[in-house]
Scaffold this active site. Structure first.
Site, mmCIF file in Angstrom:
data_model
loop_
_atom_site.group_PDB
_atom_site.id
_atom_site.type_symbol
_atom_site.label_atom_id
_atom_site.label_comp_id
_atom_site.label_asym_id
_atom_site.label_seq_id
_atom_site.Cartn_x
_atom_site.Cartn_y
_atom_site.Cartn_z
ATOM 1 N N SER A 1 -6.210 8.987 -16.184
ATOM 2 C CA SER A 1 -4.909 8.703 -16.797
ATOM 3 C C SER A 1 -4.934 8.968 -18.291
ATOM 4 C CB SER A 1 -4.545 7.236 -16.556
ATOM 5 O OG SER A 1 -4.276 7.023 -15.201
ATOM 6 N N CYS B 1 -10.539 7.714 -15.861
ATOM 7 C CA CYS B 1 -11.343 7.977 -14.656
ATOM 8 C C CYS B 1 -11.894 9.405 -14.610
ATOM 9 C CB CYS B 1 -10.507 7.726 -13.407
ATOM 10 S SG CYS B 1 -9.683 6.145 -13.426
ATOM 11 N N GLU C 1 -14.858 3.748 -18.278
ATOM 12 C CA GLU C 1 -13.633 3.233 -18.884
ATOM 13 C C GLU C 1 -13.882 1.809 -19.356
ATOM 14 O OE1 GLU C 1 -9.821 0.873 -18.674
ATOM 15 O OE2 GLU C 1 -11.762 0.531 -17.795
ATOM 16 N N THR D 1 -5.678 -2.942 -6.202
ATOM 17 C CA THR D 1 -6.411 -1.665 -6.360
ATOM 18 C C THR D 1 -7.609 -1.835 -7.294
ATOM 19 O OG1 THR D 1 -5.040 -0.861 -8.199
ATOM 20 C CG2 THR D 1 -4.275 -0.347 -5.982
ATOM 21 N N LYS E 1 -1.481 11.341 -0.286
ATOM 22 C CA LYS E 1 -0.192 11.820 -0.824
ATOM 23 C C LYS E 1 -0.405 13.054 -1.700
ATOM 24 C CE LYS E 1 2.491 7.704 -0.624
ATOM 25 N NZ LYS E 1 3.779 7.236 -0.932
ATOM 26 N N HIS F 1 -9.754 12.111 -6.591
ATOM 27 C CA HIS F 1 -9.897 10.814 -7.259
ATOM 28 C C HIS F 1 -9.146 9.789 -6.396
ATOM 29 C CE1 HIS F 1 -9.879 7.556 -9.987
ATOM 30 N NE2 HIS F 1 -8.565 7.603 -10.177
HETATM 31 N N1 CAA Z 1 3.629 -2.293 5.759
HETATM 32 C C1 CAA Z 1 3.336 -0.998 5.493
HETATM 33 N N2 CAA Z 1 3.588 -0.400 4.290
HETATM 34 C C2 CAA Z 1 4.129 -1.161 3.320
HETATM 35 C C3 CAA Z 1 4.457 -2.523 3.530
HETATM 36 C C4 CAA Z 1 4.178 -3.092 4.819
HETATM 37 N N3 CAA Z 1 4.461 -4.373 5.088
HETATM 38 N N4 CAA Z 1 4.991 -3.016 2.387
HETATM 39 C C5 CAA Z 1 4.981 -1.987 1.488
HETATM 40 N N5 CAA Z 1 4.483 -0.889 2.060
HETATM 41 C C6 CAA Z 1 4.265 0.439 1.451
HETATM 42 C C7 CAA Z 1 5.411 0.857 0.563
HETATM 43 O O1 CAA Z 1 6.474 1.434 1.310
HETATM 44 C C8 CAA Z 1 4.708 1.851 -0.335
HETATM 45 O O2 CAA Z 1 4.576 3.068 0.347
HETATM 46 P P1 CAA Z 1 5.045 4.458 -0.354
HETATM 47 O O3 CAA Z 1 4.203 4.577 -1.593
HETATM 48 O O4 CAA Z 1 4.734 5.485 0.664
HETATM 49 O O5 CAA Z 1 6.488 4.291 -0.679
HETATM 50 C C9 CAA Z 1 3.305 1.274 -0.487
HETATM 51 O O6 CAA Z 1 3.163 0.323 0.573
HETATM 52 C C10 CAA Z 1 3.103 0.520 -1.792
HETATM 53 O O7 CAA Z 1 4.123 -0.392 -1.926
HETATM 54 P P2 CAA Z 1 4.920 -0.503 -3.322
HETATM 55 O O8 CAA Z 1 5.316 0.862 -3.785
HETATM 56 O O9 CAA Z 1 5.979 -1.526 -3.212
HETATM 57 O O10 CAA Z 1 3.691 -1.081 -4.196
HETATM 58 P P3 CAA Z 1 3.667 -1.592 -5.658
HETATM 59 O O11 CAA Z 1 4.722 -0.953 -6.487
HETATM 60 O O12 CAA Z 1 3.637 -3.078 -5.619
HETATM 61 O O13 CAA Z 1 2.234 -1.085 -6.125
HETATM 62 C C11 CAA Z 1 1.059 0.748 -7.140
HETATM 63 C C12 CAA Z 1 1.734 0.234 -5.875
HETATM 64 C C13 CAA Z 1 2.143 1.066 -8.184
HETATM 65 C C14 CAA Z 1 0.292 2.013 -6.826
HETATM 66 C C15 CAA Z 1 0.113 -0.344 -7.694
HETATM 67 O O14 CAA Z 1 -0.878 -0.655 -6.760
HETATM 68 C C16 CAA Z 1 -0.545 0.019 -9.019
HETATM 69 O O15 CAA Z 1 0.055 -0.096 -10.087
HETATM 70 N N6 CAA Z 1 -1.840 0.437 -8.965
HETATM 71 C C17 CAA Z 1 -2.618 0.769 -10.157
HETATM 72 C C18 CAA Z 1 -2.282 2.133 -10.691
HETATM 73 C C19 CAA Z 1 -2.830 3.263 -9.861
HETATM 74 O O16 CAA Z 1 -3.759 3.103 -9.098
HETATM 75 N N7 CAA Z 1 -2.235 4.454 -10.041
HETATM 76 C C20 CAA Z 1 -2.709 5.640 -9.336
HETATM 77 C C21 CAA Z 1 -2.517 6.893 -10.151
HETATM 78 S S1 CAA Z 1 -3.306 6.730 -11.750
HETATM 79 C C22 CAA Z 1 -4.965 6.958 -11.398
HETATM 80 O O17 CAA Z 1 -5.318 7.447 -10.368
HETATM 81 C C23 CAA Z 1 -5.954 6.497 -12.410
HETATM 82 C C24 CAA Z 1 -6.582 5.239 -11.939
HETATM 83 O O18 CAA Z 1 -7.574 5.239 -11.266
HETATM 84 C C25 CAA Z 1 -5.921 3.976 -12.307
#
Ligand code: CAA
Length: 390
Positions: A309, A111, A79, A152, A242, A233
């Site tokens: 993606s 990916c 990528e 990440t 999940k 992945h």
């Molecule tokens: N203790 C324990 N858990 C906690 C916590 C704490 N103090 N604070 C937050 N959490 C938990 C939340 O409850 C949440 O859990 P759930 O998902 O079970 O609800 C988890 O931690 C993450 O918290 P948020 O949802 O608030 O996190 P965020 O919105 O800030 O970011 C994300 C999460 C959207 C995945 C972000 O990291 C992101 O955008 N990542 C890049 C995109 C990505 O990796 N997407 C994956 C699918 S796409 C793909 O796979 C292709 C690729 O490689 C990119």
């Protein structure tokens, strides 16, 4: 004819940031990273590493073992390509002193592209059973500082040798695959950091999994009970867990936490301490599983889900071969991961902001600790690489 993975070698940067350090800098509870997304460390490439050096270092153990002699196809999946025209694999071909009789191209679909590469490589070997194909997945995962994606990030490369009668894993002919035009994660040519609709991307990942699995199950008649382990992945390890929970719910399979750990845990350990490396991530998971599983996996069927993606997903499978452990590079991987250097937050930010010069001048890059090769400088818009091999 049985075709599949004959060799599997992983390489990542020598440097990492502990996500506790990042959490402190971002005023976030560290458990959000450690527990919430299931990540502890992210590998950071030094200014003298890029996808070429990561890839060449991943494939170097195969060169040393004499495994590249019959390779006539080199597919470079990434990528984070470095040139709009020249395939990064051509640099790798040169650094590894491979024979000129070799096809070499670069593949792109976020990916997912290494999995497309493996399927193409299987077709090549089916027509040329005495020849081999080298698929290299190499990426640097970059999001803007301070964004949700930042935790990440990661980098790494996996070199995957495809041959007839493979030593590690035969790949089953049936696959389920799924394409849909969506904007969950993308990177326009003018940006060095990806753009992502984070929550949406996790939903699309799972939707493509369910659709790919449905096709695979229809074609094979297999159920989830036919697999001894799964590799997903891994953008972050919680995503893989999940995804598996969702697949179990969809197929009405009971899954408690202990059962999930037994099916997934070994495959997640390398990624938990290196981060996402996009096209290589699922293959890092497979490497981690094979290196770390105490149980002899010979004869066991592994379920594999690759996701890129945009989006393309594919569910396929393979059977681990007797004596596979002798073909692994587990010891090298252990040494690599145990001897890395931790960066402070400030060091990480400085490295992150160190951009490759674009003005066509002559530059020599500072020397950091790298693998067998380094990105030593740039001159007149041409990248220069150095082999550190005696
Ligand atoms: N203790 C324990 N858990 C906690 C916590 C704490 N103090 N604070 C937050 N959490 C938990 C939340 O409850 C949440 O859990 P759930 O998902 O079970 O609800 C988890 O931690 C993450 O918290 P948020 O949802 O608030 O996190 P965020 O919105 O800030 O970011 C994300 C999460 C959207 C995945 C972000 O990291 C992101 O955008 N990542 C890049 C995109 C990505 O990796 N997407 C994956 C699918 S796409 C793909 O796979 C292709 C690729 O490689 C990119």
């Amino acid at each position: 004819m049985n075709i599949g993975i004959d060799r599997l070698s992983f390489y990542t940067s020598h440097y990492y940031v502990d996500l506790k350090e990042l959490a402190q800098a971002r005023s976030v509870d560290a458990d959000k990273y450690y527990v919430g997304i299931g990540q502890e460390k992210m590998a950071i490439p030094s200014p003298d590493e890029d996808v070429v050096t990561l890839a060449a270092s991943a494939a170097y153990p195969l060169m040393q073992a004499g495994d590249l002699a019959d390779v006539e196809l080199l597919l470079f999946a990434t990528e984070s390509g470095i040139d709009q025209s020249k395939a990064a694999g051509v640099y790798v071909h040169g650094l590894l002193e491979m024979a000129p009789r070799c096809r070499c191209v670069e593949l792109k679909q976020a990916c997912y592209s290494a999995t497309a590469g493996i399927q193409l490589a299987i077709g090549f070997v089916a027509r040329n059973p005495t020849k081999k194909a080298l698929v290299i997945a190499s990426d640097i995962a970059r999001y803007e500082l301070g964004t949700p994606g930042e935790a990440t990030q990661g980098c790494g490369s996996v070199a995957i040798l495809i041959s007839a009668d493979p030593r590690i894993m035969t790949i089953d002919p049936e696959c389920g695959y799924y394409t849909e035009d969506v904007m969950d994660f993308w990177r326009p040519n003018y940006r060095s950091e990806a753009l992502v609709d984070g929550k949406y991307s996790t939903m699309v990942y799972i939707h493509a999994l369910v659709e790919s699995w449905k096709q695979y199950a229809e074609l094979t008649g297999r159920t989830l009970a036919d697999f001894d382990r799964f590799c997903y992945h891994i953008p972050f390890t919680k995503m893989a867990e999940k995804a598996h929970q969702k697949l179990c719910r969809k197929t009405k399979v009971e899954l408690d936490n202990q059962a999930m750990q037994a099916l997934l845990d070994e495959s997640l350990r390398y990624s938990r301490i290196t981060g996402n490396c996009y096209s290589g991530s699922m293959y890092v998971g497979l490497t981690s599983l094979l290196d770390l599983a105490e149980e002899d996996l010979a004869g066991k069927r592994i379920g594999l889900y690759s996701y890129g993606s945009g989006c393309v997903g594919e569910f396929f499978s393979g059977v681990i071969q007797p004596g596979y452990r002798a073909a692994l590079f587990a010891e090298q991987h252990r040494n690599l991961l145990e001897n890395r250097t931790e960066l402070t937050y400030q060091q990480y930010e400085n490295i992150f902001n160190y951009g490759v010069p674009t003005d066509g001048g002559d530059y020599v890059f500072p020397q950091y600790k790298t693998g067998a090769f380094r990105f030593s400088g740039i001159s007149q818009h041409k990248r220069e690489y150095e082999s550190l091999v005696e």
